[in-house]
Design a protein around this motif. Structure first.
Motif, PDB file in Angstrom:
ATOM      1  N   ARG A 121      -9.973   4.218  -5.238  1.00 52.42           N
ATOM      2  CA  ARG A 121      -8.600   4.447  -4.768  1.00 52.42           C
ATOM      3  C   ARG A 121      -8.385   4.130  -3.289  1.00 52.42           C
ATOM      4  O   ARG A 121      -7.239   3.972  -2.854  1.00 52.42           O
ATOM      5  CB  ARG A 121      -8.196   5.894  -5.041  1.00 52.42           C
ATOM      6  CG  ARG A 121      -8.993   6.931  -4.235  1.00 52.42           C
ATOM      7  CD  ARG A 121      -8.570   8.328  -4.614  1.00 52.42           C
ATOM      8  NE  ARG A 121      -9.230   9.328  -3.754  1.00 52.42           N
ATOM      9  CZ  ARG A 121      -8.990  10.624  -3.855  1.00 52.42           C
ATOM     10  NH1 ARG A 121      -8.122  11.078  -4.735  1.00 52.42           N
ATOM     11  NH2 ARG A 121      -9.617  11.462  -3.043  1.00 52.42           N
ATOM     12  N   TYR A 122      -9.459   4.016  -2.506  1.00 49.80           N
ATOM     13  CA  TYR A 122      -9.313   3.716  -1.079  1.00 49.80           C
ATOM     14  C   TYR A 122      -9.699   2.277  -0.761  1.00 49.80           C
ATOM     15  O   TYR A 122      -9.878   1.907   0.398  1.00 49.80           O
ATOM     16  CB  TYR A 122     -10.152   4.689  -0.250  1.00 49.80           C
ATOM     17  CG  TYR A 122      -9.690   4.840   1.187  1.00 49.80           C
ATOM     18  CD1 TYR A 122      -8.374   5.178   1.493  1.00 49.80           C
ATOM     19  CD2 TYR A 122     -10.577   4.647   2.242  1.00 49.80           C
ATOM     20  CE1 TYR A 122      -7.962   5.306   2.806  1.00 49.80           C
ATOM     21  CE2 TYR A 122     -10.165   4.787   3.565  1.00 49.80           C
ATOM     22  CZ  TYR A 122      -8.854   5.116   3.837  1.00 49.80           C
ATOM     23  OH  TYR A 122      -8.446   5.244   5.145  1.00 49.80           O
ATOM     24  N   LEU A 123      -9.807   1.462  -1.788  1.00 47.71           N
ATOM     25  CA  LEU A 123     -10.204   0.061  -1.607  1.00 47.71           C
ATOM     26  C   LEU A 123      -9.032  -0.853  -1.925  1.00 47.71           C
ATOM     27  O   LEU A 123      -8.517  -0.856  -3.041  1.00 47.71           O
ATOM     28  CB  LEU A 123     -11.379  -0.278  -2.530  1.00 47.71           C
ATOM     29  CG  LEU A 123     -11.922  -1.712  -2.455  1.00 47.71           C
ATOM     30  CD1 LEU A 123     -12.474  -1.999  -1.069  1.00 47.71           C
ATOM     31  CD2 LEU A 123     -12.990  -1.938  -3.513  1.00 47.71           C
ATOM     32  N   THR A 124      -8.595  -1.616  -0.941  1.00 50.84           N
ATOM     33  CA  THR A 124      -7.529  -2.595  -1.158  1.00 50.84           C
ATOM     34  C   THR A 124      -7.665  -3.733  -0.156  1.00 50.84           C
ATOM     35  O   THR A 124      -8.238  -3.563   0.929  1.00 50.84           O
ATOM     36  CB  THR A 124      -6.137  -1.931  -1.046  1.00 50.84           C
ATOM     37  OG1 THR A 124      -5.146  -2.839  -1.561  1.00 50.84           O
ATOM     38  CG2 THR A 124      -5.785  -1.549   0.380  1.00 50.84           C
ATOM     39  N   GLY A 177       0.818  -1.211   0.000  1.00 53.89           N
ATOM     40  CA  GLY A 177       0.000   0.000   0.000  1.00 53.89           C
ATOM     41  C   GLY A 177       0.848   1.256   0.000  1.00 53.89           C
ATOM     42  O   GLY A 177       0.517   2.250  -0.663  1.00 53.89           O
ATOM     43  N   ARG A 205      -2.600  -1.080  -5.103  1.00 56.35           N
ATOM     44  CA  ARG A 205      -3.788  -1.663  -4.486  1.00 56.35           C
ATOM     45  C   ARG A 205      -3.985  -3.077  -5.020  1.00 56.35           C
ATOM     46  O   ARG A 205      -3.761  -3.333  -6.201  1.00 56.35           O
ATOM     47  CB  ARG A 205      -5.022  -0.812  -4.774  1.00 56.35           C
ATOM     48  CG  ARG A 205      -4.956   0.577  -4.157  1.00 56.35           C
ATOM     49  CD  ARG A 205      -6.232   1.365  -4.357  1.00 56.35           C
ATOM     50  NE  ARG A 205      -6.546   1.582  -5.765  1.00 56.35           N
ATOM     51  CZ  ARG A 205      -7.471   0.928  -6.459  1.00 56.35           C
ATOM     52  NH1 ARG A 205      -8.224  -0.003  -5.863  1.00 56.35           N
ATOM     53  NH2 ARG A 205      -7.688   1.195  -7.739  1.00 56.35           N
ATOM     54  N   GLU A 208      -9.705   5.479 -10.231  1.00 51.91           N
ATOM     55  CA  GLU A 208      -9.548   6.374  -9.092  1.00 51.91           C
ATOM     56  C   GLU A 208     -10.771   6.347  -8.180  1.00 51.91           C
ATOM     57  O   GLU A 208     -10.680   6.697  -7.008  1.00 51.91           O
ATOM     58  CB  GLU A 208      -9.297   7.802  -9.577  1.00 51.91           C
ATOM     59  CG  GLU A 208      -7.863   8.068  -9.974  1.00 51.91           C
ATOM     60  CD  GLU A 208      -6.902   7.933  -8.798  1.00 51.91           C
ATOM     61  OE1 GLU A 208      -7.067   8.681  -7.813  1.00 51.91           O
ATOM     62  OE2 GLU A 208      -6.012   7.072  -8.843  1.00 51.91           O
TER      63      GLU A 208
END
Length: 253
Positions: free
Chosen positions: A236-239, A175, A180, A233
Protein backbone atom coordinates in the motif's frame (compact mmCIF):
# COMPACT_ATOMS: atom_id res chain seq x y z
CA UNK A 1 -10.59 -16.35 1.23
CA UNK A 2 -8.26 -14.62 -1.21
CA UNK A 3 -6.14 -11.60 -0.43
CA UNK A 4 -8.05 -9.58 -3.04
CA UNK A 5 -11.59 -10.86 -2.54
CA UNK A 6 -14.25 -8.60 -4.01
CA UNK A 7 -11.89 -6.75 -6.34
CA UNK A 8 -12.42 -6.36 -10.08
CA UNK A 9 -9.57 -6.33 -12.60
CA UNK A 10 -9.28 -5.49 -16.28
CA UNK A 11 -6.28 -7.18 -17.91
CA UNK A 12 -5.30 -6.53 -21.53
CA UNK A 13 -3.56 -9.07 -23.70
CA UNK A 14 -5.01 -11.71 -21.40
CA UNK A 15 -5.62 -14.44 -23.94
CA UNK A 16 -2.12 -15.88 -23.65
CA UNK A 17 1.33 -15.50 -22.12
CA UNK A 18 1.92 -13.00 -19.35
CA UNK A 19 -1.58 -11.51 -19.49
CA UNK A 20 -3.10 -14.94 -19.04
CA UNK A 21 -0.75 -15.71 -16.14
CA UNK A 22 -1.61 -12.46 -14.37
CA UNK A 23 -5.32 -13.10 -14.88
CA UNK A 24 -5.09 -16.56 -13.34
CA UNK A 25 -3.05 -15.34 -10.38
CA UNK A 26 -5.53 -12.55 -9.65
CA UNK A 27 -8.52 -14.88 -10.01
CA UNK A 28 -7.04 -17.30 -7.48
CA UNK A 29 -7.02 -14.44 -4.96
CA UNK A 30 -10.72 -13.71 -5.41
CA UNK A 31 -10.56 -11.11 -8.18
CA UNK A 32 -13.26 -11.01 -10.87
CA UNK A 33 -11.35 -10.55 -14.11
CA UNK A 34 -12.30 -8.90 -17.39
CA UNK A 35 -10.08 -10.78 -19.83
CA UNK A 36 -9.39 -8.40 -22.72
CA UNK A 37 -7.74 -8.93 -26.07
CA UNK A 38 -8.21 -9.11 -29.83
CA UNK A 39 -8.64 -12.86 -30.37
CA UNK A 40 -11.93 -14.08 -28.93
CA UNK A 41 -11.03 -17.79 -28.94
CA UNK A 42 -8.02 -17.11 -26.71
CA UNK A 43 -10.09 -14.96 -24.36
CA UNK A 44 -12.69 -17.69 -23.95
CA UNK A 45 -9.93 -20.19 -23.16
CA UNK A 46 -8.55 -18.00 -20.35
CA UNK A 47 -12.07 -17.41 -19.03
CA UNK A 48 -12.71 -21.16 -19.00
CA UNK A 49 -9.49 -21.77 -17.07
CA UNK A 50 -10.51 -19.21 -14.47
CA UNK A 51 -13.98 -20.70 -14.15
CA UNK A 52 -12.47 -24.18 -13.73
CA UNK A 53 -10.72 -23.01 -10.54
CA UNK A 54 -13.91 -21.45 -9.22
CA UNK A 55 -13.17 -17.89 -10.29
CA UNK A 56 -15.24 -15.35 -12.15
CA UNK A 57 -14.24 -13.88 -15.50
CA UNK A 58 -15.70 -12.37 -18.65
CA UNK A 59 -14.21 -12.05 -22.16
CA UNK A 60 -13.91 -8.52 -23.52
CA UNK A 61 -12.83 -8.12 -27.12
CA UNK A 62 -10.62 -5.04 -27.40
CA UNK A 63 -8.08 -3.66 -29.86
CA UNK A 64 -6.02 -1.32 -27.70
CA UNK A 65 -5.14 0.82 -30.73
CA UNK A 66 -8.79 1.88 -30.99
CA UNK A 67 -9.96 4.55 -28.53
CA UNK A 68 -13.59 3.43 -28.76
CA UNK A 69 -12.62 -0.15 -27.90
CA UNK A 70 -10.83 1.05 -24.78
CA UNK A 71 -13.82 3.07 -23.58
CA UNK A 72 -16.12 0.13 -24.31
CA UNK A 73 -13.86 -2.34 -22.49
CA UNK A 74 -13.86 -0.26 -19.32
CA UNK A 75 -17.60 0.37 -19.57
CA UNK A 76 -18.31 -3.34 -20.06
CA UNK A 77 -16.12 -4.24 -17.08
CA UNK A 78 -17.95 -1.77 -14.84
CA UNK A 79 -21.39 -2.80 -16.10
CA UNK A 80 -20.92 -6.57 -15.84
CA UNK A 81 -18.56 -6.86 -12.87
CA UNK A 82 -19.62 -3.83 -10.82
CA UNK A 83 -16.59 -1.56 -11.12
CA UNK A 84 -12.83 -1.67 -11.61
CA UNK A 85 -10.18 -1.77 -8.89
CA UNK A 86 -7.18 -3.11 -10.82
CA UNK A 87 -6.01 -2.20 -14.31
CA UNK A 88 -3.21 -4.19 -15.94
CA UNK A 89 -1.87 -2.67 -19.17
CA UNK A 90 -0.14 -5.64 -20.76
CA UNK A 91 -1.04 -5.57 -24.48
CA UNK A 92 1.35 -3.83 -26.84
CA UNK A 93 2.08 -4.36 -30.52
CA UNK A 94 5.74 -3.50 -30.92
CA UNK A 95 8.77 -5.60 -31.74
CA UNK A 96 12.55 -5.33 -31.49
CA UNK A 97 14.36 -4.21 -34.62
CA UNK A 98 17.11 -1.92 -35.80
CA UNK A 99 16.51 1.78 -36.31
CA UNK A 100 17.09 1.39 -40.05
CA UNK A 101 14.64 -1.49 -40.37
CA UNK A 102 11.61 -0.07 -38.60
CA UNK A 103 9.14 1.87 -40.72
CA UNK A 104 7.05 4.81 -39.58
CA UNK A 105 3.79 2.86 -39.54
CA UNK A 106 5.19 0.20 -37.19
CA UNK A 107 6.71 2.89 -34.98
CA UNK A 108 3.42 4.75 -34.76
CA UNK A 109 1.48 1.56 -34.02
CA UNK A 110 3.91 0.75 -31.24
CA UNK A 111 3.19 4.07 -29.57
CA UNK A 112 -0.55 3.82 -30.24
CA UNK A 113 -0.74 0.43 -28.53
CA UNK A 114 1.81 1.40 -25.87
CA UNK A 115 1.89 4.83 -24.19
CA UNK A 116 -1.29 6.13 -25.84
CA UNK A 117 -3.35 3.02 -25.02
CA UNK A 118 -1.95 2.99 -21.48
CA UNK A 119 -2.93 6.63 -20.98
CA UNK A 120 -6.40 6.03 -22.38
CA UNK A 121 -7.02 3.05 -20.12
CA UNK A 122 -5.73 4.85 -17.04
CA UNK A 123 -7.91 7.89 -17.71
CA UNK A 124 -10.97 5.73 -18.41
CA UNK A 125 -10.49 3.76 -15.19
CA UNK A 126 -9.73 6.78 -12.99
CA UNK A 127 -13.29 7.89 -12.13
CA UNK A 128 -14.39 4.33 -11.44
CA UNK A 129 -11.45 3.73 -9.11
CA UNK A 130 -12.13 7.02 -7.32
CA UNK A 131 -15.75 5.94 -6.85
CA UNK A 132 -14.57 2.74 -5.15
CA UNK A 133 -12.11 4.51 -2.87
CA UNK A 134 -8.94 3.88 -4.87
CA UNK A 135 -7.27 1.27 -7.01
CA UNK A 136 -4.08 -0.16 -8.42
CA UNK A 137 -2.71 0.20 -11.95
CA UNK A 138 0.06 -2.07 -13.22
CA UNK A 139 1.82 -1.13 -16.46
CA UNK A 140 4.19 -3.51 -18.22
CA UNK A 141 7.56 -2.17 -19.37
CA UNK A 142 10.87 -3.80 -20.29
CA UNK A 143 14.43 -4.18 -19.10
CA UNK A 144 15.46 -3.97 -22.76
CA UNK A 145 15.23 -0.19 -22.30
CA UNK A 146 18.21 -0.24 -19.92
CA UNK A 147 20.43 -2.71 -21.78
CA UNK A 148 24.06 -1.64 -22.04
CA UNK A 149 23.81 -2.50 -25.74
CA UNK A 150 20.57 -0.97 -27.06
CA UNK A 151 21.06 -2.38 -30.56
CA UNK A 152 17.74 -3.70 -31.93
CA UNK A 153 15.86 -2.32 -28.93
CA UNK A 154 15.80 1.43 -29.62
CA UNK A 155 12.20 1.59 -30.84
CA UNK A 156 10.80 -1.02 -28.45
CA UNK A 157 12.65 0.50 -25.50
CA UNK A 158 11.50 4.02 -26.29
CA UNK A 159 7.89 2.88 -26.40
CA UNK A 160 8.15 1.21 -23.01
CA UNK A 161 10.07 4.12 -21.48
CA UNK A 162 7.19 6.36 -22.51
CA UNK A 163 4.93 4.16 -20.41
CA UNK A 164 7.30 4.46 -17.46
CA UNK A 165 7.07 8.26 -17.54
CA UNK A 166 3.27 8.10 -17.65
CA UNK A 167 3.33 5.76 -14.66
CA UNK A 168 5.40 8.19 -12.62
CA UNK A 169 3.09 11.07 -13.52
CA UNK A 170 -0.07 9.11 -12.70
CA UNK A 171 1.41 7.99 -9.38
CA UNK A 172 2.20 11.61 -8.49
CA UNK A 173 -1.12 13.04 -9.65
CA UNK A 174 -3.48 10.32 -8.41
CA UNK A 175 -1.95 9.30 -5.11
CA UNK A 176 -4.36 11.66 -3.35
CA UNK A 177 -7.19 9.68 -4.96
CA UNK A 178 -5.96 6.45 -3.40
CA UNK A 179 -4.73 5.13 -6.74
CA UNK A 180 -1.30 3.49 -6.83
CA UNK A 181 0.48 3.10 -10.18
CA UNK A 182 3.49 0.84 -10.68
CA UNK A 183 5.44 -0.82 -13.49
CA UNK A 184 6.68 -4.36 -13.79
CA UNK A 185 9.45 -5.28 -16.22
CA UNK A 186 8.85 -8.99 -16.75
CA UNK A 187 10.80 -11.73 -18.43
CA UNK A 188 8.65 -14.83 -18.79
CA UNK A 189 7.75 -17.56 -21.23
CA UNK A 190 5.40 -16.42 -23.98
CA UNK A 191 4.40 -18.17 -27.21
CA UNK A 192 6.77 -15.90 -29.16
CA UNK A 193 9.69 -16.56 -26.84
CA UNK A 194 9.01 -20.31 -26.86
CA UNK A 195 9.01 -20.25 -30.66
CA UNK A 196 12.35 -18.42 -30.74
CA UNK A 197 13.94 -20.75 -28.19
CA UNK A 198 12.79 -23.82 -30.11
CA UNK A 199 14.20 -22.41 -33.37
CA UNK A 200 17.48 -21.22 -31.81
CA UNK A 201 18.47 -23.72 -29.11
CA UNK A 202 22.12 -22.66 -28.79
CA UNK A 203 21.31 -18.97 -28.53
CA UNK A 204 18.48 -19.78 -26.14
CA UNK A 205 20.82 -21.74 -23.87
CA UNK A 206 23.24 -18.80 -23.77
CA UNK A 207 20.37 -16.45 -23.06
CA UNK A 208 19.14 -18.53 -20.10
CA UNK A 209 22.72 -18.84 -18.83
CA UNK A 210 22.74 -15.05 -18.45
CA UNK A 211 19.84 -15.16 -15.99
CA UNK A 212 21.20 -15.42 -12.42
CA UNK A 213 18.26 -17.55 -11.30
CA UNK A 214 18.93 -19.88 -14.22
CA UNK A 215 15.50 -20.04 -15.85
CA UNK A 216 12.88 -18.13 -17.78
CA UNK A 217 10.05 -16.89 -15.59
CA UNK A 218 6.62 -18.46 -15.37
CA UNK A 219 3.79 -16.07 -16.38
CA UNK A 220 1.58 -16.97 -13.44
CA UNK A 221 3.92 -18.08 -10.65
CA UNK A 222 6.66 -15.49 -11.22
CA UNK A 223 4.86 -12.54 -12.81
CA UNK A 224 1.23 -12.98 -11.76
CA UNK A 225 2.03 -13.59 -8.11
CA UNK A 226 4.18 -10.45 -7.99
CA UNK A 227 1.30 -8.47 -9.48
CA UNK A 228 -0.99 -9.86 -6.78
CA UNK A 229 1.41 -8.46 -4.18
CA UNK A 230 1.57 -5.06 -5.88
CA UNK A 231 -2.23 -4.85 -5.88
CA UNK A 232 -2.56 -5.91 -2.24
CA UNK A 233 -2.53 -3.99 1.02
CA UNK A 234 0.97 -5.33 1.65
CA UNK A 235 2.19 -2.92 -1.05
CA UNK A 236 0.00 0.00 0.00
CA UNK A 237 2.96 2.40 0.35
CA UNK A 238 4.52 1.53 -3.00
CA UNK A 239 3.72 3.67 -6.03
CA UNK A 240 5.56 5.11 -9.02
CA UNK A 241 8.06 2.24 -8.96
CA UNK A 242 9.43 -0.14 -11.58
CA UNK A 243 9.81 -3.70 -10.34
CA UNK A 244 12.12 -5.91 -12.45
CA UNK A 245 10.81 -9.48 -12.68
CA UNK A 246 13.54 -11.05 -14.78
CA UNK A 247 15.48 -13.35 -12.50
CA UNK A 248 18.21 -10.75 -11.97
CA UNK A 249 19.14 -10.49 -15.64
CA UNK A 250 19.00 -6.70 -15.84
CA UNK A 251 20.60 -3.96 -13.78
CA UNK A 252 18.38 -0.95 -13.25
CA UNK A 253 20.14 2.27 -12.30
Amino acid sequence: MGTLDGKVALVTGAGQGIGRGISLALAKEGVAVAVAGRTESKLHKTVAEIEEIGGRAIPVRCDVSVAEDIEAAVATTVERLGGVDIMVNNANDSKPGTLLDVDDADFERGFATGPLATLRFMRACHPHMVARGGGSIINLVTSAAVRWDASNYGVYGSIKEGIRVLTRAAAAEWGRDGIRVNNVAPHAMTPALQWWMDKNPEEAAAFVAGIPLGRVGDPEADIGRAVVFLCSEDARYLTGATVPLDGGQSRWG
